[in-house]
Design an enzyme around this catalytic site. Structure first.
Site, short mmCIF file in Angstrom:
data_model
loop_
_atom_site.label_atom_id
_atom_site.label_comp_id
_atom_site.label_asym_id
_atom_site.label_seq_id
_atom_site.Cartn_x
_atom_site.Cartn_y
_atom_site.Cartn_z
N ASP A 34 4.00 -15.38 -2.33
CA ASP A 34 4.52 -14.17 -1.05
C ASP A 34 4.53 -15.34 0.23
OD1 ASP A 34 4.69 -11.22 -0.39
OD2 ASP A 34 4.63 -12.88 1.17
N GLU A 156 11.40 -0.45 -11.31
CA GLU A 156 10.53 0.02 -11.11
C GLU A 156 10.23 1.56 -10.71
OE1 GLU A 156 8.63 1.00 -7.92
OE2 GLU A 156 10.19 0.29 -6.49
N LEU A 158 7.88 2.38 -9.63
CA LEU A 158 6.29 3.35 -9.40
C LEU A 158 5.86 4.62 -8.09
CD1 LEU A 158 4.80 -0.43 -8.66
CD2 LEU A 158 5.29 1.36 -10.99
N LYS A 213 18.11 3.87 -11.14
CA LYS A 213 17.17 3.58 -10.27
C LYS A 213 17.59 4.15 -9.18
CE LYS A 213 13.54 2.71 -7.94
NZ LYS A 213 12.63 2.05 -7.47
N ASN A 217 15.92 8.66 -8.39
CA ASN A 217 15.66 8.62 -6.43
C ASN A 217 16.23 10.53 -5.87
OD1 ASN A 217 13.21 7.35 -6.57
ND2 ASN A 217 13.47 5.65 -5.94
N GLY A 263 8.37 21.99 1.73
CA GLY A 263 6.96 22.18 2.67
C GLY A 263 7.56 20.82 4.49
N GLY A 267 9.10 11.13 2.70
CA GLY A 267 9.61 10.01 3.32
C GLY A 267 9.23 9.13 2.62
N CYS A 270 11.42 4.71 -0.84
CA CYS A 270 12.59 4.25 -1.34
C CYS A 270 12.93 6.46 -1.67
CB CYS A 270 11.72 4.97 -3.12
SG CYS A 270 10.26 3.85 -3.78
#
Ligand code: UDX
Length: 463
Positions: A34, A156, A158, A213, A217, A263, A267, A270
C-alpha cells in the site's frame, strides 16, 4: 506454479485486499502493498483499521505463520506468481468511476517489472478492483500481448461484515480470462485454495466478468428498491404488513428471501456506486437509457427522507428537539459509513435545527469526518445517548439494539417516540406507552392500526 508454493502480491491493503490477503495467507505467501504508511503500520501491529468479523484472528494467524508481509510501495520486491490489484475505484461527483489508482498500479508494475514480474512472462496480473467493461484489457492487454505477463479479471463479491466468510466460501468464482494456459493455472490455484470444495468456477471473457460484477450488484440493489417501493404502497393498505408480504413471495424459489428487507435503503461502497457507474457506462457507449437502473437509485435516494418525514409528522417542528440516532454504519458489523443513510438523515435533522445525539457500537472505528459540520454529540453508551431525548431514530440494525426490549431501550427517553428505519421491533409486542413508527405498515404504525381509528387518535399522521 505448484499450488502449495504460490507467491502472491496484493496491491491495496484496503477492505478487499486485506480480507483476501489474510485468507490467502493461511496457505500461501502473501505480500500486501500500500502507499498508506498508517495502514501498513496498523496491519503490522495486528490492529487493522477495518472492523470485520474474523479479520484480526486471521491476520494474527498469518503473522504467526510469517506468510503475510505488509509493505510500502517504496520498498523493494521480488517477482511473484500472481498479482492481485485490489485498489479502490471511487466514484467522482458525476457517478463515473475514477481509475487513477488502478492506472497508477499498472504504471508501477510496468516501470518496475523486474521487481514484480517473472522474466518467463508467467506472472498473472489479476484485476479485482471493480472496473467498467473493457478497462482490464485496455490497461493490461498490451503487456499480455508482449508476453510480459498473463491477465485476468476476477471480481470480488465480499459483503462487509462477512468478508472473511465470503472469501473462504464464495457462491462462485468468476474468471475473466483471455488465455487457456492462464485459465488452467488460476483454476488450479482456486481449486487448491478451496480444498476441492466444489465451489463453482465460471470462466468467461474478461468483459463479461467485468460486467458480471455490475450486473450482480445492480440486481441485488433492484431487489431492495423493489421491496422498498412495495413498502410504500403497503402503508396505504389497511392491515397489510410488508414483512408478511415479502415472506409470502419469498417462498417461491425463483424469488428467494434474500435482499427483500425494506427499510431506509442501501448504502455502502458498492451498490450506489456500481448502479450509478452502470448508468454512466450506458451513456458512454450510447446504449438505450436504462429505465430500471435509474429507478433503483431514485427509490433509494428517497428512503432516508421518508424517515425524517415520519419524525417530523410526529414532532412537527424539529428545531431544538433532542433526537438520538442509533447507528451510523451503513449496515451492522462494519464501521463503514460510505453512502450510509445516516449521513443524509443527520444532515436533514441538522438543517431543521435539531440537537443530535449519536451512538454506534463501533463509533471509535468510524471516520466521523462527513459529520463534522453537523455538530453531532457522540455517545459510546446507548443509554446515555437516549437520556432525555424527544425521539430516537433506528438507522442501523445492530444486535446491541435488537437484543433489548423496547421498554429497556427507551427507559431514559423524555418522550418515548421511536422511529425505526429497520423494522427491528416488528416481531414484538409494542407497549402502549411507546409511540413506535416504522415503514411498511399502514399509517406507519406497528402493530398496524385501522385507518378509521386515526381520527380517534390525536396524532398527526402522514398520508
Ligand atoms: C454488497 C454485496 O452484497 C457484495 O456481494 C458486493 O461485493 C459488495 O456490495 P455490502 O455493500 O457489504 O455488499 O453489503 P450488503 O449486505 O449487500 O448490503 C448493502 C446495503 O443494502 C446495506 O445498506 C443494507 O442495509 C441494505 N440492505 C440489504 C437492505 O436494505 N435490505 C436487504 O434486504 C439487504
Amino acid at each position: 506454479m505448484r499450488a502449495g508454493n504460490v507467491k502472491i502480491l496484493i496491491f491495496g491493503a484496503g477492505y478487499v485486499g486485506l480480507c483476501t490477503g489474510v485468507c490467502f495467507a493461511q496457505k500461501y505467501d502473501v505480500t500486501l502493498v500500500d502507499i498508506d504508511k498508517d495502514k501498513i503500520n496498523s496491519i503490522k501491529n495486528n490492529n487493522p483499521k477495518i472492523h470485520e468479523d474474523g479479520l484480526e484472528k486471521f491476520l494474527k494467524l498469518a503473522r504467526e505463520r510469517e506468510s503475510i508481509h505488509p509493505k510500502l510501495i517504496s520498498e523493494k520486491f521480488n517477482p511473484v506468481d500472481m498479482i492481485f490489484i485490489c485498489v479502490g475505484t471511487p466514484p467522482d461527483t458525476d457517478g463515473y468511476i475514477d481509475f487513477k489508482f488502478v492506472e497508477k498500479v499498472v504504471k508501477t508494475i510496468e516501470e518496475r517489472k523486474t521487481e514484480f514480474l517473472k522474466p518467463s512472462g508467467e506472472t498473472i496480473i489479476i484485476m479485482k478492483s471493480t472496473v467498467i467493461p473493457g478497462t482490464t484489457n485496455q490497461l493490461l492487454k498490451r503487456l499480455e500481448d508482449k508476453n510480459i505477463c498473463e491477465i485476468s479479471f476476477n471480481p470480488e463479491f465480499l459483503a462487509q461484515g462477512t468478508a472473511i466468510q465470503n472469501t473462504l466460501n464464495p457462491s462462485r468464482v468468476i474468471l475473466g480470462i483471455n488465455k487457456k494456459k492462464a485459465l488452467k493455472r488460476l483454476k488450479d490455484f482456486y481449486i487448491d485454495f478451496y480444498n476441492n470444495k466444489n465451489i463453482p468456477i465460471v470462466d468467461m471473457s474478461i468483459e463479461s466478468a467485468e460486467f458480471s460484477k455490475y450486473a450482480a450488484n445492480s440486481f441485488l440493489a433492484l431487489k431492495i428498491s423493489f421491496a422498498n417501493e412495495i413498502a410504500d404502497l403497503v402503508e396505504k393498505v389497511e392491515n397489510a404488513d410488508i414483512d408478511q408480504i415479502m415472506e409470502g413471495i419469498s417462498k417461491d424459489p425463483r424469488i428467494s428471501s434474500l435482499f427483500l428487507r425494506s427499510g431506509i435503503g442501501f448504502g455502502g461502497s458498492c451498490f450506489p456506486k456500481d448502479v450509478k457507474a452502470l448508468i454512466r457506462f450506458s451513456e458512454e457507449i450510447s446504449a438505450e437509457t436504462p429505465i430500471l437502473l435509474s429507478g433503483i437509485i431514485k427509490v433509494n435516494e428517497n428512503r432516508p427522507f421518508r424517515l425524517v418525514k415520519l419524525l417530523r409528522n410526529q414532532l412537527k417542528d424539529l428545531n431544538n428537539k433532542k433526537i438520538a440516532i442509533l447507528g451510523l454504519a451503513f449496515k451492522p458489523d462494519t464501521n463503514d459509513i460510505r453512502e450510509a443513510p445516516s449521513i443524509s438523515i443527520i444532515k436533514a435533522l441538522w438543517r431543521s435545527g435539531a440537537i443530535i445525539n449519536v451512538h454506534d457500537p463501533v463509533i471509535d472505528k468510524i471516520d466521523l469526518e462527513p459529520f463534522k459540520e453537523f455538530n453531532i454529540r457522540i455517545f459510546k453508551d446507548v443509554d446515555e445517548c437516549l437520556l432525555g431525548v424527544d425521539a430516537c431514530l433506528i438507522i442501523t440494525e445492530w444486535d446491541e439494539y435488537k437484543k433489548q426490549s423496547l421498554e429497556e431501550l427507551t427507559r431514559g427517553m423524555r418522550n418515548k417516540l421511536v422511529v425505526d428505519g429497520r423494522r427491528i421491533f416488528t416481531d414484538r409486542q409494542v407497549p402502549t406507552e411507546i409511540d413506535y413508527f416504522t415503514i411498511g405498515n399502514p399509517l406507519n404504525r406497528y402493530p398496524p392500526v385501522n385507518p378509521i381509528t386515526r381520527e380517534l387518535n390525536n396524532k398527526n399522521y402522514d398520508e
